[in-house]
Design a protein around this motif. Structure first.
Motif, mmCIF file in Angstrom:
data_model
loop_
_atom_site.group_PDB
_atom_site.id
_atom_site.type_symbol
_atom_site.label_atom_id
_atom_site.label_comp_id
_atom_site.label_asym_id
_atom_site.label_seq_id
_atom_site.Cartn_x
_atom_site.Cartn_y
_atom_site.Cartn_z
ATOM 1 N N PHE A 145 -8.404 -4.276 1.335
ATOM 2 C CA PHE A 145 -9.253 -3.274 0.382
ATOM 3 C C PHE A 145 -8.981 -3.363 -0.964
ATOM 4 O O PHE A 145 -8.260 -2.430 -1.695
ATOM 5 N N GLN A 149 -7.634 -1.994 5.778
ATOM 6 C CA GLN A 149 -7.064 -1.387 4.542
ATOM 7 C C GLN A 149 -6.305 -2.557 3.879
ATOM 8 O O GLN A 149 -6.123 -2.347 2.541
ATOM 9 N N ILE A 155 0.706 -1.250 -0.038
ATOM 10 C CA ILE A 155 -0.057 0.017 -0.037
ATOM 11 C C ILE A 155 0.960 1.018 0.021
ATOM 12 O O ILE A 155 0.767 2.336 -0.631
ATOM 13 N N ASP A 163 -11.174 6.088 1.039
ATOM 14 C CA ASP A 163 -10.503 5.917 -0.207
ATOM 15 C C ASP A 163 -10.109 7.412 -0.643
ATOM 16 O O ASP A 163 -9.030 7.596 -1.122
ATOM 17 N N ILE A 216 -1.973 6.305 7.602
ATOM 18 C CA ILE A 216 -3.191 5.883 6.953
ATOM 19 C C ILE A 216 -4.015 5.435 7.981
ATOM 20 O O ILE A 216 -5.266 5.575 7.960
ATOM 21 N N GLN A 217 -3.771 4.496 8.869
ATOM 22 C CA GLN A 217 -4.499 4.221 10.176
ATOM 23 C C GLN A 217 -5.208 5.430 10.940
ATOM 24 O O GLN A 217 -6.269 5.464 11.131
ATOM 25 N N LEU A 238 -8.054 6.683 8.848
ATOM 26 C CA LEU A 238 -9.332 5.798 8.871
ATOM 27 C C LEU A 238 -9.671 5.908 10.245
ATOM 28 O O LEU A 238 -10.977 5.863 10.230
#
Length: 656
Positions: A574, A571, A237, A534, A548-549, A552
Motif C-alpha cells: 500500500f 498492506q 509498516i 487507512d 493490522i491484519q 483490515l
C-alpha cells in the motif's frame, strides 16, 4: 525561459545540495536581520528560497522513480537525510515563525486575501512542525522526520525490487490463448528454438494475465506473487506507525488521523468515517449483486463452484464482453498513443483555449515527449510526458510538479513545469503503443492534475498551482477531466484506427459508455475498504502485523462481498500511505470525487459537454486559482451552491 532537465553532475548531487542548503541558510539569515520586516521584503523572498531548492531537488526524486538504478538509489539515499534535516530545522526556526506572525498581525488590513492565505498556511505549518516546542522535543522531532523519510523510501524500493524480481514463464500456448495479441507480442520470446511467454508484476503484464490467462493455477501464481510482494515491508509498516504516533503526540494530537485533518477540507474524524460508511452502505448490496453475476457466469462456463479473488478479473472480463460486447483488444488499435495525444490536445484547446506545441528539450528517456503550453499564442507552461512502461520505472501513474508559476521580488515572472508519468503498453519497432480505454482515462486524470498546476495565475509560489491545495480536494480537477474520456464527441477526436485511420463508430463508442458503470459498486466498495483501513489505522496505534491484519479483516467482513485468501498482504504494497503522502488521506479520492462529479453534472445539465462558457468559468474559478483560496469557496464560486453526493452516485449508476 525554462530550466532544462540536466543531470550531468548527478552523482555529485549530495555536494551540490549541501552548497545550496548553505546558501539558503545564509539568505534566510540575512532576511531575519531586516529590522522592519514586511510581506514584500521578507515573505516574498523567503518563499523564493524554498522554490529555488525545490527546483534542484525535484529531478533527483523524479529520476529515481523513472530511471531507477543503483546510482539513483545511492544519490537519493545520500540526499534524503540532508534535505530532511534542513527542512526540519527550517520548520522549527522560531525566528522565522515569529517574523511571519508579526507580519500577519501588523499588516493584516493592508494585505490581500492571497498574501494572507500564504501567511496563514505558513504559520499553521510551522506550528504543525513543532516550532513552539521545547528544544529537546524539537530534536526528537527532527530525528523522527529523518527516520520516517528513510523508511518511506525503503518501503517503495522494496516494492520495486519485489516487482522486478518475479517472472512467470509459460511454454504452453493453451495457457495464453485468450491473451490479446499486442500483450502476447510483448510477452513472447524464443528460447532453445521454442516460443515461450514471460509475465511479470509490471502492471501491463500482470493485468494481461490476471484478466485473460486461461490457466487458473497460473492466475493464482501471479496473483499470489503480486499480493505477497515485499514481506519485509511488514516490519517497516510497524516502525512507520510507531514513529508517526510518537511524532503527532509530541505535537499535541491524539492520533495521526487528527493531525492529518488539520491540513484538509474535512472538519473531523467522525465526518470522514461517516462519509465513507454512508457510501459503503449505499453501494454494498449492489456490489453483492454485481459479484453474484460473475459467480453465475463462472459456474455456467466452467462449473466453478467457488469464485476466488484471482478469478474475478478473468470472469468479469468475460461478463463485460457478454453484456456489452466490449473487447479491449478490439479497441486498442483505435487508441494509438500518438493519435490519443493529438486528439486530447485538440479537445483541451476547444474547451480551455490552450495549445500544446512539441519542443526539443533535454529529457531522461528517448520516448519522453516535451510540450510547451500556449495561451493566446503566448507560452505559459511546459509539460513532460513519460507514458510507457519500463523495467527501471516505478509502477502506477502520477503527476509531479517541478517549477511553479509566480512573480518574484525582482518582478521576474517564472513559468510552471510538470511531469506526467504512466506505465502504458510499450511501443516496439513493429508495434506502436496501443492503449486500453482505461489507459486513456488515466491520461485524462493525470492531465487534470497537471493543468491544475500549469494554468495557475497566482503570483505567490506557496499557493500557486497545486501548492497549498488541501490534500482531500487535490484529486478534484483530475477526476473531473476523467469523465470526459467517456464522452462520445470527445472520443471521436482521437479514436482512430492506427492503420486504416477509420474513426471508431458510434455503436462501439456506446459500448464503452454503457460499460462505464460495469461493477461500479464493487470498485467503490474496494476504494472504501482501502480508505477505511487507512483512516482507522491512523486513529490509534496498531503495534504489530496481527493487529493490522485484524483491522483490515474486520473492514472486509463488514463491507467486502468477497474475502481474499489469507496469504494476501495488501498492506505491504500500500505505497500510497506508506511510500507516499496519503496516510490518513486515502479517503480524499472519494471526497474529491463528490466535487468532480458535481462539476461534471453541470455540463450534463447544460446539454453541452463542450459548453465553452462553463469550461472557461471552471478554468478561471478553479484551475487558475490554485491553492490561493480554500476549495469549498472556489467550488461555491463556480457552482453557486454546495456540492451534492448524489451526483457521484448517479454518475456511477448506483442510484438513478
Amino acid at each position: 525561459m525554462f530550466k532544462e532537465f540536466n543531470l550531468e553532475n548527478f552523482e555529485n548531487s549530495k555536494n551540490i545540495l549541501e552548497e545550496k542548503i548553505n546558501k539558503s541558510k545564509e539568505q534566510i539569515e540575512s532576511l531575519l536581520k531586516i529590522e522592519n520586516k514586511t510581506y514584500e521584503n521578507f515573505v516574498k523572498p523567503y518563499q523564493e528560497v524554498g522554490e529555488s531548492l525545490n527546483d534542484f531537488l525535484t529531478p533527483i526524486f523524479h529520476i529515481d522513480s523513472v530511471k531507477n538504478t543503483k546510482i539513483t538509489q545511492k544519490v537519493l539515499e545520500e540526499c534524503l537525510p540532508i534535505i530532511s534535516l534542513y527542512e526540519t530545522e527550517l520548520s522549527q526556526n522560531v525566528f522565522i515563525y515569529r517574523a511571519l506572525k508579526d507580519i500577519h498581525s501588523n499588516s493584516y488590513t493592508s494585505l490581500n486575501d492571497i498574501q494572507l492565505k500564504v501567511l496563514e498556511n505558513e504559520i499553521r505549518d510551522f506550528e504543525l512542525s513543532g516550532c513552539h516546542l521545547e528544544n529537546n522535543k524539537k530534536e526528537r522531532l527532527k530525528e523522527l522526520n529523518i527516520k520516517l523519510s528513510e523508511l518511506s523510501q525503503k518501503f517503495s524500493q522494496n516494492l520495486l525490487n519485489a516487482t522486478n524480481s518475479f517472472e512467470m514463464i509459460i511454454d504452453d500456448f493453451e495457457d495464453v490463448k485468450e491473451i490479446p495479441k499486442s500483450d502476447l507480442e510483448l510477452a513472447k520470446f524464443e528460447e532453445e528454438g521454442k516460443t515461450k511467454y514471460k509475465f511479470t508484476l509490471q502492471m501491463p503484464s500482470y493485468l494481461a494475465y490476471i484478466t485473460y490467462g486461461s490457466n487458473r493455477q497460473k492466475r493464482e501464481e501471479i496473483y499470489k506473487a503480486y499480493t505477497t510482494r515485499a514481506p519485509e515491508n511488514e516490519e517497516i509498516i510497524n516502525e512507520i506507525l510507531k514513529l508517526k504516533d510518537e511524532k503527532v503526540k509530541l505535537l499535541g494530537f491524539n492520533s495521526y488521523a487528527q493531525y492529518s485533518l488539520s491540513r484538509k477540507m474535512a472538519n473531523s474524524e467522525e465526518e470522514v468515517i461517516s462519509f465513507l460508511e454512508e457510501l459503503a452502505k449505499k453501494g454494498k448490496n449492489k456490489a453483492k449483486e454485481e459479484l453474484k453475476e460473475v459467480e453465475e457466469l463462472a459456474l455456467k462456463l466452467d462449473g466453478l463452484k467457488e469464485l476466488k479473488s484471482f478469478d474475478i478479473s478473468y470472469y468479469s472480463e468475460k461478463l463485460k464482453k457478454a453484456k456489452y460486447d466490449l473487447d479491449e483488444e478490439y479497441y486498442r488499435p483505435y487508441f494509438e498513443q500518438k493519435s490519443v495525444l493529438e486528439g486530447f490536445f485538440t479537445f483541451l484547446k476547444e474547451i480551455f483555449n490552450i495549445e500544446f506545441k512539441e519542443v526539443e528539450a533535454l529529457k531522461w528517456d528517448e520516448k519522453v515527449k516535451v510540450y510547451n503550453i500556449l495561451e493566446e499564442e503566448k507560452t505559459i507552461a511546459r509539460i513532460y510526458l513519460d507514458l510507457e512502461a519500463r523495467k527501471d520505472k516505478r509502477g502506477g501513474a502520477w503527476m509531479n510538479n517541478w517549477h511553479t508559476h509566480f512573480t518574484d521580488s525582482k518582478n521576474i515572472k517564472h513559468l510552471p513545469t510538470a511531469y506526467i508519468v504512466c506505465n502504458f503498453p510499450q511501443s516496439s519497432e513493429t508495434t506502436p503503443s496501443l492503449l486500453r480505454h482505461s489507459d486513456v482515462v488515466t491520461l485524462f486524470h493525470e492531465m487534470g492534475h497537471a493543468l491544475h498546476h500549469l494554468l495557475s495565475k497566482v503570483e505567490e509560489p506557496n499557493v500557486s498551482g497545486i501548492a497549498g491545495v488541501a490534500w482531500d480536494v487535490v484529486e478534484f480537477p483530475s477526476q473531473f477531466l476523467e469523465y470526459f474520456a467517456y464522452a462520445k464527441d470527445v472520443l471521436k477526436f482521437f479514436a482512430k484506427h492506427y492503420e486504416t485511420k477509420e474513426v471508431l463508430d458510434d455503436e462501439a463508442i456506446n459500448r464503452i459508455i454503457n460499460a462505464k458503470n460495469f461493477q461500479s459498486s464493487l470498485a467503490m466498495i474496494r476504494q472504501i475498504e482501502f480508505a477505511l483501513f487507512d483512516f482507522k489505522l491512523h486513529q490509534k496505534l496498531y503495534t504489530n502485523a496481527q493487529e493490522i491484519q485484524a483491522l483490515l479483516d474486520s473492514i472486509r467482513a463488514e463491507y467486502s462481498p468477497i474475502l481474499p485468501p489469507s496469504y494476501n498482504k495488501f498492506q505491504n504494497g500500500f505505497s500510497h500511505i506508506f511510500g507516499g503522502g496519503y496516510a490518513a488521506g486515502y479517503y480524499s479520492y472519494k471526497w474529491a470525487e463528490v466535487l468532480s462529479a458535481d462539476a461534471f453534472y453541470m455540463f450534463i445539465d447544460s446539454n453541452n459537454l463542450f459548453n465553452k462558457e462553463l469550461a472557461l468559468k471552471y478554468k478561471h474559478t478553479i484551475l487558475e486559482k490554485g491553492g490561493s483560496q480554500n476549495m469549498d469557496k472556489l467550488f461555491f464560486n463556480f457552482a453557486q451552491r454546495e456540492p451534492s453526493v448524489d451526483s457521484l452516485l448517479k454518475i456511477d449508476g448506483i442510484i438513478s
